[in-house]
Design a protein around this motif. Structure first.
Motif, PDB file in Angstrom:
ATOM      1  N   ALA A  61       0.818  -1.207   0.000  1.00 17.94           N
ATOM      2  CA  ALA A  61       0.000   0.000   0.000  1.00 17.94           C
ATOM      3  C   ALA A  61       0.854   1.260   0.000  1.00 17.94           C
ATOM      4  O   ALA A  61       0.600   2.205  -0.760  1.00 17.94           O
ATOM      5  CB  ALA A  61      -0.933   0.003   1.210  1.00 17.94           C
ATOM      6  N   THR A  62       1.874   1.292   0.850  1.00 17.50           N
ATOM      7  CA  THR A  62       2.679   2.503   0.995  1.00 17.50           C
ATOM      8  C   THR A  62       3.831   2.578   0.003  1.00 17.50           C
ATOM      9  O   THR A  62       4.290   3.676  -0.336  1.00 17.50           O
ATOM     10  CB  THR A  62       3.259   2.590   2.417  1.00 17.50           C
ATOM     11  OG1 THR A  62       4.121   1.456   2.651  1.00 17.50           O
ATOM     12  CG2 THR A  62       2.139   2.597   3.450  1.00 17.50           C
ATOM     13  N   GLY A  63       4.308   1.418  -0.446  1.00 12.52           N
ATOM     14  CA  GLY A  63       5.479   1.396  -1.319  1.00 12.52           C
ATOM     15  C   GLY A  63       6.730   1.870  -0.614  1.00 12.52           C
ATOM     16  O   GLY A  63       7.708   2.258  -1.260  1.00 12.52           O
ATOM     17  N   SER A  64       6.726   1.816   0.714  1.00  8.14           N
ATOM     18  CA  SER A  64       7.852   2.331   1.492  1.00  8.14           C
ATOM     19  C   SER A  64       8.209   1.354   2.601  1.00  8.14           C
ATOM     20  O   SER A  64       7.345   0.984   3.409  1.00  8.14           O
ATOM     21  CB  SER A  64       7.497   3.693   2.093  1.00  8.14           C
ATOM     22  OG  SER A  64       8.423   4.080   3.075  1.00  8.14           O
ATOM     23  N   PHE A  65       9.479   0.958   2.641  1.00  5.63           N
ATOM     24  CA  PHE A  65       9.931   0.094   3.732  1.00  5.63           C
ATOM     25  C   PHE A  65       9.910   0.851   5.059  1.00  5.63           C
ATOM     26  O   PHE A  65       9.542   0.300   6.095  1.00  5.63           O
ATOM     27  CB  PHE A  65      11.350  -0.420   3.460  1.00  5.63           C
ATOM     28  CG  PHE A  65      11.414  -1.427   2.347  1.00  5.63           C
ATOM     29  CD1 PHE A  65      10.556  -2.508   2.314  1.00  5.63           C
ATOM     30  CD2 PHE A  65      12.338  -1.297   1.326  1.00  5.63           C
ATOM     31  CE1 PHE A  65      10.602  -3.446   1.291  1.00  5.63           C
ATOM     32  CE2 PHE A  65      12.407  -2.227   0.293  1.00  5.63           C
ATOM     33  CZ  PHE A  65      11.533  -3.304   0.275  1.00  5.63           C
ATOM     34  N   ALA A  66      10.306   2.139   5.026  1.00  6.67           N
ATOM     35  CA  ALA A  66      10.326   2.935   6.254  1.00  6.67           C
ATOM     36  C   ALA A  66       8.916   3.107   6.812  1.00  6.67           C
ATOM     37  O   ALA A  66       8.673   2.921   8.019  1.00  6.67           O
ATOM     38  CB  ALA A  66      10.954   4.299   5.979  1.00  6.67           C
ATOM     39  N   GLY A  67       7.953   3.453   5.931  1.00  9.62           N
ATOM     40  CA  GLY A  67       6.576   3.613   6.379  1.00  9.62           C
ATOM     41  C   GLY A  67       6.003   2.326   6.922  1.00  9.62           C
ATOM     42  O   GLY A  67       5.268   2.328   7.926  1.00  9.62           O
ATOM     43  N   THR A  68       6.344   1.208   6.279  1.00  3.83           N
ATOM     44  CA  THR A  68       5.867  -0.092   6.741  1.00  3.83           C
ATOM     45  C   THR A  68       6.416  -0.416   8.116  1.00  3.83           C
ATOM     46  O   THR A  68       5.691  -0.902   8.996  1.00  3.83           O
ATOM     47  CB  THR A  68       6.269  -1.187   5.744  1.00  3.83           C
ATOM     48  OG1 THR A  68       5.725  -0.884   4.462  1.00  3.83           O
ATOM     49  CG2 THR A  68       5.772  -2.545   6.207  1.00  3.83           C
ATOM     50  N   CYS A  69       7.700  -0.138   8.326  1.00  2.75           N
ATOM     51  CA  CYS A  69       8.316  -0.441   9.621  1.00  2.75           C
ATOM     52  C   CYS A  69       7.753   0.457  10.726  1.00  2.75           C
ATOM     53  O   CYS A  69       7.609   0.010  11.877  1.00  2.75           O
ATOM     54  CB  CYS A  69       9.831  -0.287   9.528  1.00  2.75           C
ATOM     55  SG  CYS A  69      10.628  -1.586   8.555  1.00  2.75           S
ATOM     56  N   VAL A  70       7.421   1.705  10.386  1.00  8.61           N
ATOM     57  CA  VAL A  70       6.822   2.601  11.390  1.00  8.61           C
ATOM     58  C   VAL A  70       5.461   2.072  11.823  1.00  8.61           C
ATOM     59  O   VAL A  70       5.164   1.950  13.015  1.00  8.61           O
ATOM     60  CB  VAL A  70       6.704   4.034  10.838  1.00  8.61           C
ATOM     61  CG1 VAL A  70       5.833   4.887  11.765  1.00  8.61           C
ATOM     62  CG2 VAL A  70       8.079   4.665  10.686  1.00  8.61           C
ATOM     63  N   LEU A  71       4.598   1.766  10.848  1.00  9.53           N
ATOM     64  CA  LEU A  71       3.276   1.236  11.190  1.00  9.53           C
ATOM     65  C   LEU A  71       3.393  -0.128  11.865  1.00  9.53           C
ATOM     66  O   LEU A  71       2.642  -0.437  12.799  1.00  9.53           O
ATOM     67  CB  LEU A  71       2.419   1.133   9.930  1.00  9.53           C
ATOM     68  CG  LEU A  71       1.965   2.472   9.323  1.00  9.53           C
ATOM     69  CD1 LEU A  71       1.231   2.241   8.004  1.00  9.53           C
ATOM     70  CD2 LEU A  71       1.073   3.237  10.292  1.00  9.53           C
ATOM     71  N   GLY A  72       4.340  -0.946  11.382  1.00 13.50           N
ATOM     72  CA  GLY A  72       4.553  -2.243  12.018  1.00 13.50           C
ATOM     73  C   GLY A  72       5.015  -2.096  13.454  1.00 13.50           C
ATOM     74  O   GLY A  72       4.610  -2.873  14.333  1.00 13.50           O
ATOM     75  N   SER A  73       5.838  -1.098  13.728  1.00 20.34           N
ATOM     76  CA  SER A  73       6.309  -0.861  15.091  1.00 20.34           C
ATOM     77  C   SER A  73       5.167  -0.432  16.005  1.00 20.34           C
ATOM     78  O   SER A  73       5.156  -0.766  17.194  1.00 20.34           O
ATOM     79  CB  SER A  73       7.403   0.207  15.091  1.00 20.34           C
ATOM     80  OG  SER A  73       8.535  -0.235  14.340  1.00 20.34           O
ATOM     81  N   VAL A  74       4.201   0.318  15.458  1.00 24.00           N
ATOM     82  CA  VAL A  74       3.021   0.689  16.247  1.00 24.00           C
ATOM     83  C   VAL A  74       2.248  -0.568  16.653  1.00 24.00           C
ATOM     84  O   VAL A  74       1.794  -0.698  17.800  1.00 24.00           O
ATOM     85  CB  VAL A  74       2.117   1.647  15.452  1.00 24.00           C
ATOM     86  CG1 VAL A  74       0.795   1.877  16.189  1.00 24.00           C
ATOM     87  CG2 VAL A  74       2.819   2.977  15.219  1.00 24.00           C
TER      88      VAL A  74
END
Length: 531
Positions: A334-347
């Motif tokens: 959805a985001t196309g971003s590893f950083a964005g994925t890791c942020v949401l995953g960390s939440v």
């Protein structure tokens, strides 16, 4: 005023009711109780040993974070998608939530009658037919403790799995697939969450309130991200397509087998009850908190699972991934971003961490309450509460030890999460069946119920019946594996070992009961004052 005592209690094991009268009232006042709390603890013959730190918002946060319904819809969806597909998991989640509301209402009423950390086994002791009060409450006590304690490594496994999924997403070649590596992470999270319950117990109500806001705001963050940025499948395909990935040969049966996932999202409606001796004005605030938390969690959980299923454009490809937590891949797409994925995953990791913290809190209070009534071997040690700590420290250590043993199953089987969650579901459901069944029997017989400040009124019988019908189905299918074992050379690896664990614990409880437990166990009804 008089009391009853079980005939097989040893004289030295009978509590002094006069001491409880005086000490219970004094402690309840000194530890933050209200006059209603004083009266209820006095009626149940219990001493106020724990401080009443929780108020309404704190206990709503506690129940909400423990259930973590929308987080669970994202994290534990693999089994439901495999057995049922998108349509199956959506409709089963809606059905489970509605029936869980019936169960929750039944338990909220019982909690208002007897707000005690013992929960189900105490209720069974008071509401069961007199002949079976001791034995039935003993069985329910063991099953309830098993259900709660086995839920701890299941939550820790989800934490480890989420970390694994993020690592493999960022570095697909990472050597982080072996079960033993996940198990070590599981152990790490067990030590961290138990440590939080020991060293930050006084701040738990504040933490639950803060995390409750994160729970709500993160819901909208995930919902908007998935709706705005992800590709979506057609609505007809999402709601009407069912999948039999387990190989059962019947999609309806497959959906029933997949009930483990939605049940896991809503299991534990009794969590608040086990904290009732730490809640101010428990007989009124606890039922309200249980209802509010489950209604809100249900709405968020159903909205999230529908959103999640819309984002699955290729179900078979998603199920073929090495991880059992496809939400990480969905977010990345959805985001196309590893950083964005890791942020949401960390939440998600933070929220699940505190869900594990609350699960341990409930498990330890249940274990402590049962040992207070001499239900376990070494109960006098388990039930000890250090005066300066005001927490059941030894019960927390017991939960840690048993969780480490159950978590070690993952060393030998990559289906450990299914086995551990299944035994948690089954043991808790069994305790719900007996407790709700006892109150239903009293209604059928026309026997008077205890006074309560929150009542089901004339709807009580119907709500109890709906809850029991659902519980029987959920109990049976808690023991099903991912697929039939006929002709499977690796049947032992894929087998759902929950039934073996459940049967083994029941056997241990029976042997202990026969060899002397029945003489030591003090059924809660023996301390109750009949005014």
């Amino acid at each position: 005023m008089n009391t009853t005592a079980l005939p097989d209690m040893k004289p030295e094991e009978r509590f002094s009711i006069e001491e409880l009268d005086h000490e219970g009232k004094a402690n309840a006042t000194a530890k933050g109780g209200t006059p209603n709390d004083d009266r209820e603890m006095h009626r149940m013959g219990k001493v106020q040993e724990l401080r009443r730190n929780f108020k309404f918002l704190g206990i709503v946060g506690f129940v909400s974070i423990l259930q973590s319904s929308w987080e669970g819809a994202l994290q534990s969806s693999y089994f439901g998608l495999l057995n049922g597909g998108r349509g199956g998991i959506i409709w089963c989640t809606i059905a489970v939530w509605l029936f869980m509301l019936c169960l929750l209402a039944s338990m909220a009423e019982m909690a208002s009658m007897a707000p005690t950390a013992g929960g189900q086994y105490h209720w069974v002791s008071e509401f069961a037919p007199r002949k079976y009060q001791g034995s039935l409450s003993y069985v329910v006590g063991w099953c309830c403790c098993l259900g709660w304690i086995s839920g701890v490594p299941a939550c820790a496994y989800q934490l480890a799995g989420l970390v694994q999924a993020m690592i493999l997403l960022v570095n697909p070649d990472a050597d982080f697939v072996a079960p033993w590596k996940i198990t070590l992470f599981l152990f790490l999270f067990l030590f961290l969450t138990v440590g939080f319950n020991i060293y930050f117990a006084g701040h738990l109500p504040l933490a639950e309130g803060i995390v409750l806001f994160l729970h709500v705001f993160a819901f909208f963050a995930f919902l908007l991200t998935l709706w705005i940025m992800a590709d979506h499948a057609p609505a007809k395909e999402v709601f009407t397509t069912f999948y039999d990935g387990g190989g059962w040969g019947n999609k309806g049966l497959s959906c029933l087998v997949g009930l483990t996932s939605p049940i896991w999202c809503f299991i534990g409606p009794d969590a608040g009850a086990h904290m009732s001796e730490e809640l101010k004005n428990a007989s009124l605030q606890l039922p309200r908190a249980m209802i509010w938390a489950t209604v809100a969690n249900g709405v968020m959980g159903i909205a999230m699972i529908i959103t999640f299923c819309f984002c699955i454009t290729d179900l078979e490809q998603l199920l073929s991934l090495e991880t059992d937590f496809p939400i990480i891949n969905i977010i990345q797409n959805a985001t196309g971003s590893f950083a964005g994925t890791c942020v949401l995953g960390s939440v998600l990791v933070i929220l699940l961490f505190f869900s594990t913290v609350t699960t341990i809190a409930s498990a330890s209070r249940q274990t402590w309450a049962f040992s207070r009534d001499q239900g376990f071997p070494f109960s006098s040690w388990i039930r000890y509460v250090p005066p300066t700590w005001e927490i059941p420290l030894n019960a927390l250590l017991v939960c840690l030890g048993v969780s480490l043993i159950l978590g070690a199953i993952n060393f030998g089987s990559n289906t450990a999460f299914n086995a551990i969650t299944s035994v948690s579901n089954a043991a808790l459901i069994f305790s719900y069946i007996i407790s709700v069944g006892c109150i239903r029997l009293k209604r059928l017989r026309g026997e008077p119920l205890l006074p309560r400040r929150w009542s089901l009124g004339n709807w009580g019988g119907l709500i109890n019946d709906l809850a029991l019908a659902f519980l029987f189905v959920g109990f049976v299918f808690s023991f099903f594996p991912q697929g039939p074992a006929v002709g499977d050379p690796e049947w032992a690896t894929n087998f759902n070992w929950a039934i073996i664990i459940f049967a083994g614990i029941c056997l241990v409880a029976f042997v202990y009961y026969v060899l002397g437990g029945r003489k030591r166990y003090v059924a809660p009804v023996s301390l109750v004052k009949q005014e």
